[in-house]
Each structure stands twice: as C-alpha cells, then as structure tokens.
Design a protein around this motif. Structure first.
Motif, PDB file in Angstrom:
ATOM      1  N   THR A 103       0.835  -1.195   0.000  1.00 37.01           N
ATOM      2  CA  THR A 103       0.000   0.000   0.000  1.00 37.01           C
ATOM      3  C   THR A 103       0.874   1.252   0.000  1.00 37.01           C
ATOM      4  OG1 THR A 103      -1.514  -1.284   1.366  1.00 37.01           O
ATOM      5  CG2 THR A 103      -1.972   1.051   1.154  1.00 37.01           C
ATOM      6  N   ALA A 104       1.922   1.224   0.822  1.00 35.32           N
ATOM      7  CA  ALA A 104       2.824   2.369   0.886  1.00 35.32           C
ATOM      8  C   ALA A 104       3.458   2.616  -0.480  1.00 35.32           C
ATOM      9  CB  ALA A 104       3.904   2.113   1.938  1.00 35.32           C
ATOM     10  N   TYR A 105       3.822   1.520  -1.146  1.00 34.62           N
ATOM     11  CA  TYR A 105       4.446   1.625  -2.468  1.00 34.62           C
ATOM     12  C   TYR A 105       3.461   2.220  -3.473  1.00 34.62           C
ATOM     13  CZ  TYR A 105       6.900   0.230  -6.721  1.00 34.62           C
ATOM     14  OH  TYR A 105       7.523   0.240  -7.942  1.00 34.62           O
ATOM     15  N   ALA A 106       2.231   1.781  -3.422  1.00 34.07           N
ATOM     16  CA  ALA A 106       1.217   2.298  -4.341  1.00 34.07           C
ATOM     17  C   ALA A 106       1.075   3.810  -4.188  1.00 34.07           C
ATOM     18  CB  ALA A 106      -0.123   1.617  -4.084  1.00 34.07           C
ATOM     19  N   ILE A 107       1.033   4.260  -2.947  1.00 39.02           N
ATOM     20  CA  ILE A 107       0.855   5.700  -2.701  1.00 39.02           C
ATOM     21  C   ILE A 107       2.138   6.468  -3.013  1.00 39.02           C
ATOM     22  CG2 ILE A 107       0.404   7.431  -0.894  1.00 39.02           C
ATOM     23  CD1 ILE A 107      -2.113   6.046  -1.213  1.00 39.02           C
ATOM     24  N   HIS A 108       3.276   5.843  -2.758  1.00 38.77           N
ATOM     25  CA  HIS A 108       4.546   6.548  -2.920  1.00 38.77           C
ATOM     26  C   HIS A 108       4.976   6.644  -4.383  1.00 38.77           C
ATOM     27  CE1 HIS A 108       8.586   7.943  -2.116  1.00 38.77           C
ATOM     28  NE2 HIS A 108       9.075   6.930  -2.809  1.00 38.77           N
ATOM     29  N   ALA A 109       4.838   5.560  -5.135  1.00 41.08           N
ATOM     30  CA  ALA A 109       5.504   5.479  -6.440  1.00 41.08           C
ATOM     31  C   ALA A 109       4.625   5.821  -7.628  1.00 41.08           C
ATOM     32  CB  ALA A 109       6.090   4.077  -6.623  1.00 41.08           C
ATOM     33  N   TYR A 110       3.335   5.920  -7.444  1.00 39.97           N
ATOM     34  CA  TYR A 110       2.464   6.162  -8.599  1.00 39.97           C
ATOM     35  C   TYR A 110       1.676   7.450  -8.437  1.00 39.97           C
ATOM     36  CZ  TYR A 110       3.535   1.290  -9.475  1.00 39.97           C
ATOM     37  OH  TYR A 110       4.200   0.134  -9.689  1.00 39.97           O
ATOM     38  N   GLU A 111       1.329   8.008  -9.588  1.00 40.71           N
ATOM     39  CA  GLU A 111       0.470   9.188  -9.601  1.00 40.71           C
ATOM     40  C   GLU A 111      -0.881   8.767 -10.147  1.00 40.71           C
ATOM     41  OE1 GLU A 111       0.983  12.160  -8.466  1.00 40.71           O
ATOM     42  OE2 GLU A 111       3.015  11.632  -7.827  1.00 40.71           O
ATOM     43  N   PHE A 112      -1.917   8.976  -9.394  1.00 42.87           N
ATOM     44  CA  PHE A 112      -3.241   8.638  -9.931  1.00 42.87           C
ATOM     45  C   PHE A 112      -4.297   9.483  -9.246  1.00 42.87           C
ATOM     46  CE2 PHE A 112      -1.904   5.609  -6.714  1.00 42.87           C
ATOM     47  CZ  PHE A 112      -2.926   5.671  -5.797  1.00 42.87           C
ATOM     48  N   LYS A 113      -5.473   9.460  -9.843  1.00 44.26           N
ATOM     49  CA  LYS A 113      -6.594  10.236  -9.311  1.00 44.26           C
ATOM     50  C   LYS A 113      -6.934   9.765  -7.905  1.00 44.26           C
ATOM     51  CE  LYS A 113      -9.770  11.653 -12.915  1.00 44.26           C
ATOM     52  NZ  LYS A 113     -10.979  11.226 -13.592  1.00 44.26           N
ATOM     53  N   PHE A 114      -7.437  10.631  -7.088  1.00 47.30           N
ATOM     54  CA  PHE A 114      -7.906  10.316  -5.735  1.00 47.30           C
ATOM     55  C   PHE A 114      -6.780   9.879  -4.808  1.00 47.30           C
ATOM     56  CE2 PHE A 114     -11.455   8.791  -8.525  1.00 47.30           C
ATOM     57  CZ  PHE A 114     -12.175   9.971  -8.434  1.00 47.30           C
ATOM     58  N   LYS A 115      -5.518   9.984  -5.258  1.00 46.13           N
ATOM     59  CA  LYS A 115      -4.418   9.521  -4.406  1.00 46.13           C
ATOM     60  C   LYS A 115      -4.406  10.286  -3.081  1.00 46.13           C
ATOM     61  CE  LYS A 115       0.490  10.049  -4.543  1.00 46.13           C
ATOM     62  NZ  LYS A 115       1.774   9.621  -5.087  1.00 46.13           N
ATOM     63  N   LYS A 116      -4.509  11.595  -3.187  1.00 43.90           N
ATOM     64  CA  LYS A 116      -4.495  12.427  -1.979  1.00 43.90           C
ATOM     65  C   LYS A 116      -5.635  12.061  -1.053  1.00 43.90           C
ATOM     66  CE  LYS A 116      -2.199  16.388  -0.859  1.00 43.90           C
ATOM     67  NZ  LYS A 116      -1.406  17.325  -1.628  1.00 43.90           N
ATOM     68  N   ALA A 117      -6.827  11.910  -1.653  1.00 45.59           N
ATOM     69  CA  ALA A 117      -8.016  11.583  -0.870  1.00 45.59           C
ATOM     70  C   ALA A 117      -7.844  10.242  -0.172  1.00 45.59           C
ATOM     71  CB  ALA A 117      -9.243  11.550  -1.772  1.00 45.59           C
ATOM     72  N   LEU A 118      -7.292   9.271  -0.909  1.00 45.62           N
ATOM     73  CA  LEU A 118      -7.088   7.944  -0.325  1.00 45.62           C
ATOM     74  C   LEU A 118      -6.105   8.007   0.838  1.00 45.62           C
ATOM     75  CD1 LEU A 118      -6.999   5.614  -3.430  1.00 45.62           C
ATOM     76  CD2 LEU A 118      -8.371   5.287  -1.372  1.00 45.62           C
TER      77      LEU A 118
END
Lengths: 306, 289
Positions: free
Chosen positions: B103-118
């Motif tokens: 999960t940390a990797y998903a948030i750290h390494a990728y740019e996608f919609k709703f990332k901030k919200a998630l």
C-alpha cells in the motif's frame, strides 16, 4: 516524485492494483462492520434466553435507554478515574526520565539498560500481567506474605475486595506498561531540540530546573498533547487488565468496570441494539479526540525523526 | 558580579554530582519496580504447591521442571495454545507488513486520481479502535461462516494504517525513483520490481513493524476471545482468562505460576535479544500510540 510524472503515467494503473488488498480488506473487515454496528444501534435486537427479540427499528430508543440507565456514566467514570490514576504519574515520571536521559551535563551511564528495562512491561501480554498481579496480590499470595512478614500489615489485606485498591492495581499496571513507552517518545522529542538553546541558557546562568520549565516544556507542548490524547484514546479502550484482574465482573460493586468491559458483556449476551449504541458512543468520542491528535500531528515529523 | 558567577559554577559542579546520584537512585527504583514482579514470578515458578502455601521466600527452589511438566500434562492445552498463538501472530504479522509495504508503495511510487483523498482516508481511519466495530465484525464473520477460525484474526491485518504510515515515511527517505526507472528500462514488470527491488530495501522498516505487530497479535485478547470457541483453537491469552475464571485457589499453585511464566518469559527473552531494534524503532516511529 512529480518531476518523474511523465514516465510514470503509463504505469499509473498499478497504483490502483497495489491498493486493492488494503482497500478490499478495509471495506470488508472495517467499513462494513462499522456501518452495520451503527445501523444495529437503531434496532431493538437482543436475546432473552433462547428467544430472539427483534430486530425491529426503534430509532434512538437504544441511546435514550443507554444514557438514562446511568450505568454508562458509572463505567465512563471508572474508566476515566483509572486512566487518570495511571496517566498522571506516567507523564510526570516520563518527563523526568526523558529530561535526565537527554541532559548533556548529567551524562548518565547505562541508559541502554534503563531504557530496555522500563520499556519491557509494555510488551508483556496484558492478560498474563493482570493474572500475575491477581495471583501476587491474592490473600494468600506473596505480596501479602511479604507485607505481613515485615510488619506493615497484621493480617493479609484483601486487595481484591476494596474499590480503591483494585483501581490502584489497574492504574499501577497501566502505569508500568506505558511509562517506558512515553519516556522514549518524549526523549525523542527532547533530543530534537536545538542544543544551542540549552547552552545559551546555561551561559546566562539558568538552573536545570529553569531550563526544563522555560525551554524544554514549551517546545515539547505539541508532543505532550499528542501523548496525552493518544493515551486517552488508549485509556478509553482499557479492557484486558481490569477484565482479567476482576474476572470480567468489575468488582467490587462494578467499581472497576470499564466501557469496553461493558461492551464486551453486550457482545457476549448478543444484545446487539445496546451494544451498537455503546459502540457508536465510543466511536464519536474517539473521533473527536482523533481530530485533536490530527491537528497536532502536523508537527509530527519535526520530532518524529529526531 | 564575577564572584557571583564563580560561586554559581562551583555550586553547579557539586550539584551535578548530587543530581546524578539522585538520578541513579530513582532510575534504579523504577527498574526495580519493573522487574520485581517477574522476579517473584520466576521464584514462585520454581516452588512446589506446599512450599508456596507456606509463604514467600526470595530464594528459588527446585521444582521448576516438575511444575512445567505438570502444566504440560494438565487440563489446559497450553502447548497447543502456544502453537496457535505462534501461528496466528506469525501469519498476522506477515500479512500486515507485506500488504502495508504494498500500500505504501502504491501511494509513494504512482500518480493517480484520488491519491491524496485515499491517503487522507487511510490516516483518518488510523484511530478507529477495533472494539467499536467489533459488533458488526462478529455479525459479519458469523454470516461468512468464519467463526472459530483463524482467518478473521489474520486477514484484517492487511489494512493496518499505522504500519502503512511508518513504512511510507521510511520509503520517502530510502527509495529513489531512479532505481525504479532503471528497473523498468531493464524490462522488469511492476510486481517483480515491488517484490524483487522495493521489498528488500524496506526490510529494516518492515522488521521493526513486524516485531510490533507480532507482539500486538500475540498479546491480543479481545478479538480472539470473541472469535475462537473450540478448545483446540484457543490462544494463550484466552487460556489465561480461563485460568482466571476457574476457581484457581483449588489448583496446584505451582502450575498456575508455571502457566503465567509460560506466557510471559518467552516474550521477555525474545525482547532482550531484539531490544536494540525495538527501543530504537520505537523512537523513530513516534506516530505509534
């Protein structure tokens, strides 16, 4: 991160894919239970013997009943009293120890040893620790044997049938389990303070006491609030220690019954309506407290990595 | 003025010595207060029932082995209980650190919609205590037919916001994006990059969190007591509660102490071996409540 944005674009979907496990588990095991707990609180649903009553929608009747019966206030009071009895010595001792450990003029030896020892009770299984205290403080137990032996008591003192002594035992266990943890947190915060501040104060002739009250404490204020509120959230969840110590009864006269022990009772007797209302009550209090933590955790990084 | 400064300094020098002595005395007392109970526990585990009923002595006796064998052959399935505790805690902690890192990797390494919200959502749910959702949780796993099984004690660990947050912070300081770019150019797939490159780099952070989640699960009493019901599945804390519930004064007290020792001393020994990482990791991750 952003400057690499261009080349990352085509991999974006992997962000979602890697999030699936967390989100799926969160939705199934936390979000759905939370929603159904809340909805339960609006239904009359319990078991009377083998007979199931409800579920029948009754609006906020469960809440009315919960707050008018008065038990909840007693248990809330018990929880708070035992939390305060443990927390006050905990924060005082932790501040003192953290100040000593971080004081360069003291140069205390054996810090590793002391830190290791005072943190140790935190890792002990709370239920086993409570069982140990129950055995040690039993009428025929070793503590009474020692106290009578050295002449403090004439005859064994019945620790488990006195309101104050049971609460004191719970508070003492909580104190022992958490003061090491708090010391290490506060120490991390104190080590993060710029040492030139202390040096300047010392040159100006400030005493260690003045340095502590005028420099260390004000700088530590955010972390102190953080420690206090997270401890309060933990205190509201107090369960293992009083549950095992009193065998779930909260005796004498339910004076050591905590909110979660009360909830646990409802869960065992499958009183879903009242259990739901109590859960929502706890959820709201914790939510408010969490907002407070949130407001102060903006400064977290500063001392977090010290 | 000058004289004043010198006297102050002299006072301070003598003061430091005095203060140091006071510090050692108080720290010594605190250490005593932390260890005393475990010392009595150890002594009493070595004593027989009749010795125990004749009052306390600070000297160990010779019945340690007897008490332990009696315990293992007694009515409580302690060995099975320890095995259950080990199984649940080990799997729980593996699931916890692996998926938290993912999960940390998903948030750290990728740019996608709703990332901030998630990300904000994950932080917001950090403080929800398991107890307040326990009611719905029990109803749900009853419907899923998972009561009296280890699954509800293991799988939920995949969503552990605190562990996620800790690993994410560590990732920010140790995982260069260039490394991932290079691996991609070499043709490595995203899953392979995560398992082969990111995970090994995260080992220090994951190890610290693994210890904490293992211990947390090992000590957990509330949820297992609600979920597990059959004798053969009970974990150590539930057995302790059963012991407390029994009319224990009729028991062989040597066995009671042996049982408590059995649940406490393995943790103490492991702790003493790993204490460097535990105490250090704690200071680094002061987000932990």
């Amino acid at each position: 991160m952003n400057k690499n944005g261009k080349s990352v674009v085509s991999y974006n979907k992997w962000g979602y894919i890697f999030l699936i496990p967390f989100l799926a588990v969160f939705v199934v095991f936390q979000l759905i239970p939370l929603i159904s707990t809340i909805s339960n609180s609006f239904f009359e649903h319990y078991f009377s013997g083998m007979k199931e009553i409800g579920p029948k929608f009754i609006g906020i009747e469960n809440y009315k009943k919960l707050f008018s019966e008065g038990d909840i206030w007693q248990y809330f009071g018990n929880t708070m009293i035992m939390w305060i009895m443990g927390f006050v010595p905990q924060i005082v001792v932790s501040l003192l120890f953290a100040a000593w450990f971080s004081d360069p003029s003291l140069r205390l030896k054996g810090q590793r040893f002391f830190k290791t020892v005072i943190y140790l009770p935190n890792l002990i299984m709370a239920s086993a620790f409570a069982m140990l205290f129950f055995t040690l403080f039993a009428n025929t137990g070793p503590i009474n044997s020692i106290l009578v032996g050295i002449g403090i008591f004439d005859e064994p003192f019945s620790f488990m049938s006195d309101k104050t002594s049971v609460r004191t035992l719970v508070a003492m266990m909580n104190f022992l389990m958490w003061f090491g943890n708090t010391t290490i947190l506060l120490l991390a915060g104190m080590m993060g303070i710029d040492t030139s501040l202390f040096e300047a104060a010392e040159v100006d002739g400030a005493t260690p006491r003045q340095i502590f009250w005028r420099i260390t404490l004000p700088i530590l204020q955010p972390i102190l609030i953080y420690v206090m509120v997270t401890s309060l959230i933990g205190g509201l969840q107090m369960f293992d220690v009083p549950q095992i110590l009193t065998n779930g009864t909260g005796d004498p006269m339910r004076s050591s019954m905590t909110l979660i022990m009360f909830l646990n009772k409802h869960l065992y007797s499958k009183n879903y309506g009242m259990g739901g209302a109590l859960s929502v009550f706890l959820f709201i209090i914790t939510g408010i407290l969490s907002v407070v933590v949130f407001r102060f955790s903006g400064n977290q990084d500063k001392y977090g990595k010290a | 003025m000058d004289m004043q400064v010198t006297t102050l300094n002299e006072k301070k020098k003598g003061g430091v010595k005095q203060r140091r002595i006071i510090c050692y005395i108080v720290l010594g007392l605190a250490s005593f207060l932390c260890l005393f109970w475990f010392y009595i526990l150890f002594i009493n585990t070595t004593r027989s029932h009749s010795e125990l009923s004749s009052g306390f002595t600070p000297i160990p006796s010779t019945h340690l082995i007897t008490n332990m064998t009696n315990l293992f052959h007694g009515t409580q399935p302690v060995l099975k209980g320890m095995l259950n505790s080990l199984t649940v805690s080990a799997l729980n902690c593996l699931v916890c650190v692996y998926f938290s890192a993912m999960t940390a990797y998903a948030i750290h390494a990728y740019e996608f919609k709703f990332k901030k919200a998630l990300f904000t959502m994950i932080l917001a749910i950090m403080m929800i205590p398991t107890q307040v959702t326990a009611l719905g949780f029990i109803q749900l796993i009853t419907k899923m037919n998972l009561m009296d099984s280890f699954v509800p004690l293991i799988v939920p660990a995949a969503a552990s916001p605190i562990v996620f947050f800790y690993i994410k912070q560590y990732m920010e300081s140790t995982l260069p994006m260039e490394l991932l770019e290079a691996a991609r150019i070499d043709g490595a797939g995203e899953v392979r990059i995560f398992n082969g490159i990111v995970l090994p780099l995260m080992v220090p952070a994951m190890a610290v969190q693994a210890i904490f989640s293992f211990v947390g699960c090992w000590n957990n009493y509330f949820t297992p007591a609600l979920v597990l019901s059959s004798e053969s599945k009970k974990t150590l804390p539930i057995l302790i509660a059963t012991l407390r519930g029994a009319d224990f004064l009729k028991f062989d007290m040597g066995q009671v102490y042996a049982m408590i020792s059995f649940s406490i001393f393995p943790v103490i020994i492991v702790y003493l071996i790993l204490s460097k990482y535990i105490v250090g990791g704690l200071a680094a991750g002061s987000v932990k409540g």
